[in-house]
Design a protein around this motif. Structure first.
Motif, mmCIF file in Angstrom:
data_model
loop_
_atom_site.group_PDB
_atom_site.id
_atom_site.type_symbol
_atom_site.label_atom_id
_atom_site.label_comp_id
_atom_site.label_asym_id
_atom_site.label_seq_id
_atom_site.Cartn_x
_atom_site.Cartn_y
_atom_site.Cartn_z
ATOM 1 N N VAL A 282 0.982 -1.212 -0.028
ATOM 2 C CA VAL A 282 0.094 0.202 -0.253
ATOM 3 C C VAL A 282 0.793 1.153 0.166
ATOM 4 C CG1 VAL A 282 -1.987 1.357 1.435
ATOM 5 C CG2 VAL A 282 -1.836 -1.365 1.256
ATOM 6 N N ALA A 283 1.945 0.990 1.045
ATOM 7 C CA ALA A 283 2.767 2.543 0.774
ATOM 8 C C ALA A 283 3.159 2.418 -0.535
ATOM 9 C CB ALA A 283 3.453 2.439 1.843
ATOM 10 N N GLY A 284 4.383 1.537 -0.885
ATOM 11 C CA GLY A 284 5.049 1.728 -2.049
ATOM 12 C C GLY A 284 3.896 2.346 -3.355
ATOM 13 N N ALA A 285 2.329 1.740 -3.577
ATOM 14 C CA ALA A 285 1.221 1.972 -3.943
ATOM 15 C C ALA A 285 1.396 3.615 -4.106
ATOM 16 C CB ALA A 285 -0.299 1.113 -4.652
ATOM 17 N N LYS A 286 1.416 4.334 -2.868
ATOM 18 C CA LYS A 286 0.548 5.386 -2.886
ATOM 19 C C LYS A 286 2.084 6.438 -3.747
ATOM 20 C CE LYS A 286 -2.019 5.446 1.420
ATOM 21 N NZ LYS A 286 -2.336 5.437 3.045
ATOM 22 N N ARG A 287 2.713 6.141 -2.467
ATOM 23 C CA ARG A 287 4.220 6.791 -3.418
ATOM 24 C C ARG A 287 3.935 6.987 -5.018
ATOM 25 N NH1 ARG A 287 7.137 3.891 0.396
ATOM 26 N NH2 ARG A 287 7.781 2.591 -0.761
ATOM 27 N N TYR A 288 3.734 5.565 -5.790
ATOM 28 C CA TYR A 288 4.254 5.318 -6.772
ATOM 29 C C TYR A 288 2.737 6.051 -7.478
ATOM 30 C CZ TYR A 288 3.726 3.156 -11.519
ATOM 31 O OH TYR A 288 4.147 2.651 -13.166
ATOM 32 N N ALA A 289 1.748 6.458 -7.343
ATOM 33 C CA ALA A 289 0.394 7.332 -7.285
ATOM 34 C C ALA A 289 0.966 8.864 -7.285
ATOM 35 C CB ALA A 289 -1.019 6.927 -6.551
ATOM 36 N N LYS A 290 1.596 9.140 -6.490
ATOM 37 C CA LYS A 290 1.819 10.691 -6.365
ATOM 38 C C LYS A 290 3.373 11.553 -6.412
ATOM 39 C CE LYS A 290 -0.532 11.528 -2.511
ATOM 40 N NZ LYS A 290 -2.100 12.623 -2.178
ATOM 41 N N GLU A 291 3.745 9.918 -7.384
ATOM 42 C CA GLU A 291 5.363 10.148 -8.326
ATOM 43 C C GLU A 291 4.232 11.122 -10.062
ATOM 44 O OE1 GLU A 291 7.981 6.967 -8.538
ATOM 45 O OE2 GLU A 291 8.225 7.689 -7.014
ATOM 46 N N LEU A 292 3.493 9.918 -10.352
ATOM 47 C CA LEU A 292 2.685 9.683 -11.447
ATOM 48 C C LEU A 292 1.837 10.960 -11.428
ATOM 49 C CD1 LEU A 292 1.186 6.251 -11.495
ATOM 50 C CD2 LEU A 292 2.460 7.335 -13.346
ATOM 51 N N VAL A 293 1.550 11.664 -10.353
ATOM 52 C CA VAL A 293 0.431 12.783 -10.134
ATOM 53 C C VAL A 293 1.572 14.110 -10.636
ATOM 54 C CG1 VAL A 293 -1.031 14.295 -8.920
ATOM 55 C CG2 VAL A 293 -1.244 12.423 -9.232
ATOM 56 N N ALA A 294 3.324 13.811 -9.988
ATOM 57 C CA ALA A 294 4.008 14.828 -10.195
ATOM 58 C C ALA A 294 4.577 15.286 -11.768
ATOM 59 C CB ALA A 294 4.457 14.712 -9.137
ATOM 60 N N GLU A 295 4.096 13.877 -12.329
ATOM 61 C CA GLU A 295 5.264 13.784 -13.297
ATOM 62 C C GLU A 295 3.683 14.104 -14.494
ATOM 63 O OE1 GLU A 295 6.583 10.921 -16.986
ATOM 64 O OE2 GLU A 295 6.499 10.179 -14.571
ATOM 65 N N ALA A 296 2.307 14.396 -14.130
ATOM 66 C CA ALA A 296 1.530 14.562 -15.020
ATOM 67 C C ALA A 296 1.589 16.348 -14.685
ATOM 68 C CB ALA A 296 0.282 14.143 -14.551
ATOM 69 N N ASN A 297 1.741 16.642 -13.811
ATOM 70 C CA ASN A 297 1.541 18.798 -13.665
ATOM 71 C C ASN A 297 2.558 18.582 -14.036
ATOM 72 O OD1 ASN A 297 -0.992 17.802 -12.022
ATOM 73 N ND2 ASN A 297 -0.167 17.790 -9.798
ATOM 74 N N GLN A 298 4.054 17.885 -14.798
ATOM 75 C CA GLN A 298 4.866 19.293 -14.666
ATOM 76 C C GLN A 298 4.535 19.558 -16.211
ATOM 77 O OE1 GLN A 298 8.564 16.095 -14.981
ATOM 78 N NE2 GLN A 298 9.205 17.888 -12.771
ATOM 79 N N GLU A 299 3.689 18.498 -16.994
ATOM 80 C CA GLU A 299 3.445 19.369 -17.878
ATOM 81 C C GLU A 299 2.195 19.832 -18.246
ATOM 82 O OE1 GLU A 299 4.717 17.755 -20.823
ATOM 83 O OE2 GLU A 299 5.100 15.876 -19.403
ATOM 84 N N LEU A 300 2.240 20.670 -16.981
ATOM 85 C CA LEU A 300 0.765 21.834 -16.416
ATOM 86 C C LEU A 300 1.308 23.338 -17.477
ATOM 87 C CD1 LEU A 300 -1.696 20.919 -14.352
ATOM 88 C CD2 LEU A 300 -2.024 20.765 -17.401
ATOM 89 N N ALA A 301 3.007 23.269 -16.797
ATOM 90 C CA ALA A 301 3.914 24.355 -16.394
ATOM 91 C C ALA A 301 4.585 25.032 -17.479
ATOM 92 C CB ALA A 301 5.513 23.567 -16.411
ATOM 93 N N TYR A 302 3.592 24.446 -18.864
ATOM 94 C CA TYR A 302 3.807 25.516 -20.057
ATOM 95 C C TYR A 302 3.073 26.130 -20.156
ATOM 96 C CZ TYR A 302 3.210 25.838 -25.272
ATOM 97 O OH TYR A 302 2.126 26.384 -26.570
#
Length: 309
Positions: free
Chosen positions: A268-288
């Motif tokens: 569960v802890a690893g899955a939570k970290r992975y989900a947060k990393e994916l969201v951080a990666e997604a939000n980097q695309e919004l910087a443009y």
């Protein structure tokens, strides 16, 4: 041992797995970052409270209010506007009261590039129809008809492209393929890259398509489309990772439940970290994009990995 029933492409590792955890998106003083499209209904902020936050490059918004407002408008278009015939309305009801994630993402991405909510609403409704496709196959035909006949003030080439995008997301290049692979993988040892491949198709593809359709209808450029496609891919997968976490927390393993999930694979802890990393990666695309216009998509992504249902 990986399932022999998986396609060979599933064995191709996804590049982001080797990356270190990503932090908050960086907003550089790039001329492109001042990308401010023509005015849209978002300009009025729809009476939502917006405030600045020094620790966050995107303005804070009341995301619950934003989602509720959009859900009400989508429901009105679906039901009060008779977008869905009465006989098909029951399976089109949201899984949770007020939740219209796919349609809301479609509207938010359209408004981000300066499009109008009224123009993209037929696509947002179609996305919600297609979410319930497993319950009512007739909605696929009706969703395509609705997009083709109800979308106004959009160039034909963009409309055709959007219809193709969202329709393919539920077929053999999307939900259908993912479901077949998920069934075939039961009881097998599944790697992270294989599970990602399955869930990007089964769950993520329709979210990705909902975002891309919004950009297409809103008049976004090819660069806008590609950046928000990357956003949609990451958010779509994060959504499923979080769903697996919620399912793991609310029910015990049932007899014969041998489906691969993220908590089973990484805890569960690893899955939570992975989900947060994916969201951080997604939000980097919004910087443009202009940060005020991108705020709904930024907070929607965060909401999807912090929800309790």
């Amino acid at each position: 041992m990986a399932s022999a029933l998986m396609t060979s492409s599933m064995n191709t590792p996804l590049h982001h797995h080797s990356k270190t955890p990503l932090g908050k998106p960086k907003v550089a003083p790039n001329p492109k970052a001042s990308h401010v499209p023509k005015s849209s209904s978002l300009d009025q902020a729809e009476n939502l409270t917006i405030k600045s936050n020094n620790n966050n490059p995107f303005p804070e918004i009341q995301i619950d209010e934003y989602m509720t407002l959009k859900a009400k408008k989508i429901n009105k278009a679906l039901f009060e506007g008779a977008a869905v015939p009465l006989i098909l309305q029951y399976p089109t009801l949201p899984n949770h009261e007020g939740e219209r994630v796919h349609g809301t993402l479609c509207i938010a991405s359209c408004e981000l590039v300066g499009g109008n909510e009224s123009s993209v609403m037929p696509l947002a409704c179609a996305a919600e129809m297609l979410v319930t496709l497993a319950l009512n196959r007739a909605l696929l035909c009706y969703a395509v008809e609705h997009m083709a006949t109800k979308t106004k003030n959009v160039s034909p080439d963009r409309l055709v492209r959007a219809i193709g995008e969202i329709s393919s997301a539920v077929g053999t290049r999307g939900v259908l393929a993912g479901r077949i692979m998920e069934i075939n993988s039961k009881g097998k040892d599944v790697s992270l890259s294989e599970l990602d491949f399955i869930q990007r198709l089964r769950c993520g593809k329709l979210i990705e398509a909902s975002v891309v359709c919004g950009v297409l209808i809103g008049g976004g450029s090819e660069e806008d489309i590609e950046k928000l496609r990357k956003y949609g891919k990451c958010v779509g997968l994060a959504y499923q990772v979080w769903d697996d976490i919620l399912d793991n927390m609310k029910k015990k393993k049932e007899a014969g439940d041998d489906k691969a999930t993220y908590p089973k694979l990484m805890g569960v802890a690893g899955a939570k970290r992975y989900a947060k990393e994916l969201v951080a990666e997604a939000n980097q695309e919004l910087a443009y994009f202009d940060s005020a216009r991108a705020a709904p998509l930024y907070h929607l992504a965060d909401f999807l990995v912090s929800r309790h249902k």
